[in-house]
Structure formats: C-alpha cells, structure tokens
Design an enzyme around this catalytic site. Sequence first.
Site, mmCIF file in Angstrom:
data_model
loop_
_atom_site.group_PDB
_atom_site.id
_atom_site.type_symbol
_atom_site.label_atom_id
_atom_site.label_comp_id
_atom_site.label_asym_id
_atom_site.label_seq_id
_atom_site.Cartn_x
_atom_site.Cartn_y
_atom_site.Cartn_z
ATOM 1 N N TRP A 274 0.841 -1.207 0.000
ATOM 2 C CA TRP A 274 0.000 0.000 0.000
ATOM 3 C C TRP A 274 0.873 1.253 0.000
ATOM 4 O O TRP A 274 0.533 2.249 -0.631
ATOM 5 C CB TRP A 274 -0.917 -0.010 1.221
ATOM 6 C CG TRP A 274 -1.881 1.136 1.283
ATOM 7 C CD1 TRP A 274 -3.070 1.265 0.625
ATOM 8 C CD2 TRP A 274 -1.732 2.354 2.044
ATOM 9 N NE1 TRP A 274 -3.673 2.460 0.938
ATOM 10 C CE2 TRP A 274 -2.884 3.151 1.802
ATOM 11 C CE3 TRP A 274 -0.759 2.829 2.921
ATOM 12 C CZ2 TRP A 274 -3.064 4.395 2.404
ATOM 13 C CZ3 TRP A 274 -0.935 4.073 3.512
ATOM 14 C CH2 TRP A 274 -2.083 4.842 3.248
ATOM 15 N N HIS A 275 2.003 1.204 0.696
ATOM 16 C CA HIS A 275 2.921 2.337 0.703
ATOM 17 C C HIS A 275 3.702 2.426 -0.607
ATOM 18 O O HIS A 275 4.131 3.506 -1.017
ATOM 19 C CB HIS A 275 3.901 2.215 1.877
ATOM 20 C CG HIS A 275 3.295 2.517 3.219
ATOM 21 N ND1 HIS A 275 2.657 1.559 3.974
ATOM 22 C CD2 HIS A 275 3.218 3.666 3.928
ATOM 23 C CE1 HIS A 275 2.223 2.107 5.098
ATOM 24 N NE2 HIS A 275 2.532 3.380 5.089
#
Length: 325
Positions: A274-275
């Site tokens: 997600w990052h």
Amino acid sequence: MIVNILIFIVGLAVYAGYGIPGLIYLAGGVLLSWGCGLLTPKWRWVAWVSILLNSVSLLLLKLQPVTGISWISAVGLSYFTLQIISYNADIYKGKYPPEKNLFYYALHITWIPHILLGPIERYDAMVPQLRSREKLGWDGISQGVARILWGLFKKLVIAGRISVIISAISADTGKFSGAFAALAMLLYSLQLYSDFSGGIDMVLGASQMLGVTMSENFSTPYFSQSVAEFWRRWHMTLGSWLKDYIYIPLGGSRKGKVRKVINTVVTFLVSGLWHGVQYLLWGLFNGIFVSLGTKLQTKWKTVNRIGTFLAISVLWAFFVWPDAV
C-alpha cells in the site's frame, strides 16, 4: 444542507486543481461503488465487482515502478480506495444497508479535508454526522483553529527543521556515514511523526470547524513497549482497516499459532505494498517483529520503549534511503 453542498463544491474544485483525469477517476469510483452497493442486497456478488476493480486499480498504481504500466495517478487514491472497498465490503457483510442518497455518499468519499492525507474514515462513522450536522459554533471553530495551528507548528517548525538535517546527511552518504546515518534514522522517526501527525491535526481541526469529528490517527506511538503496540498506536485508521478487511478475513488468530503468524506477515506485506512496491521488505520485517509480540520485552518499561523506538527507527531506513536498502 447548504453547508454540505458548499463543502462538496469547494472540495471538487480543489481536487480538480490536481488534474481533471484524477477527478474523473474519483467520480467513476464513487458512482461505481455506490451503484454496486445499491444492488448488493439483491445480488451479493455485485459488491465484488467494485471491490475487485478498485483493488486492481490501486495495485496497478503501486506496481508501476516494476511493471512500467502507465496508470492514472489520482491524488489521494490510496486513501479513498480503501474507504470505497470498506463500504462495499460492509454492505456485502450486511453491516448496514446501502446508502440511497448519492450526495451523502459522495460527500463522505470526497470530504476535502481528509481525501489527500487521511484518516481513513468509515461510512457508518461519518455519514450520520453529515446528515445531522450541528450548527457551526464558536467552540468548534476555536478548537479547530487551535488544532490546525498546532499541526502547522509540528509540520513547519519541528518537521521542517529536522528535514534540513536529514537531507544534508542523506544527500552525501559517502561523507556522512556511520554515526551520521544512525542520527538520520533517529531524526527521521521524529520528522515523520511530526509531519504526518501534524497534517492529521490540520485535517481533524478543519473538520471540527465544519462540525464533523473524525477519527484520531495517532496515540503517542513512540511510548510503545513493542513493535506490535506501536502499530496499534500509529496510523490507527489504516491499522484498523487492515485488521478488519485483511487480517480477520484471512482467519486472524482463530486457526492456530502458525496460521496467526502467516496472517500477520501477509497483512503487513499488504501494508508495505500500500505504501509502494519498494516497501514490501519493510512490511515483511514489520510482520516478523509484530509476530514476536512481547517475546523481546524486558521487565523494564523504559528499556522496552527505547528498544522499540530504535527498532522502528531502523525500519524507517526503507523510507530514508528507499534505493539503498
């Protein structure tokens, strides 16, 4: 209602300033998820249409550095996509009925104070406030302004000054190594917290001025006594989302110790992705540390807190030097 309409219009105008293609993508995501939500009580499988399409879109964005596939980069996509997915998943599970009013659903997703930075707000926590908004009063406005000013101080004064030092060190790793690199990692922990939590303070303050109370995202994380505790107190809305929509559906802790460790590591791998795809290893290490739980703790709270801070600071190295780790 008039205030909501004005906020919605201003929000769209501000968002359009980042690019019309991104605005079109956002509008498409809102319409798709809302429409699928309406149809889910009759055809439950429809919820997966929205969940899968939005998940794939986010995945393509995150994998772009590896695949080279060009994909639209809508500002705040990482945040509003998770809100869309949680809405459709909750409708699928029967947690609440679908929202029939497109305006309130769209206002929830596009709420301008938080669409760019979070927190990741759930539909059932926010929309009731939008419907029954209290009249704007001096107390809410004054408290909101105070929190915005505190957030600005943390971002501009604390984080801003620390970032100058970190930039000087990271710009010349040949000259500044060893103790300087260690100092950069420790300072980055403080800089990241001041910058991120300061931004969230501003979001919460702006929302409070508009009569909406949003979720807190931090709870003195650097006072944690383990990495597991740290992640319960840092970016709490993301942690809560990952727990409810990744960890628990995988089986959580209900299927034995080995499965619990696997589920924990997978959840943190998702967090790393997600990052950004370059942070998968960061997610793996965090998952391992969290799986260890209290096994690395001592009987001294201060020692535990220092050890946790050092461990987290080392893991932040993936963000200080993303191309070197």
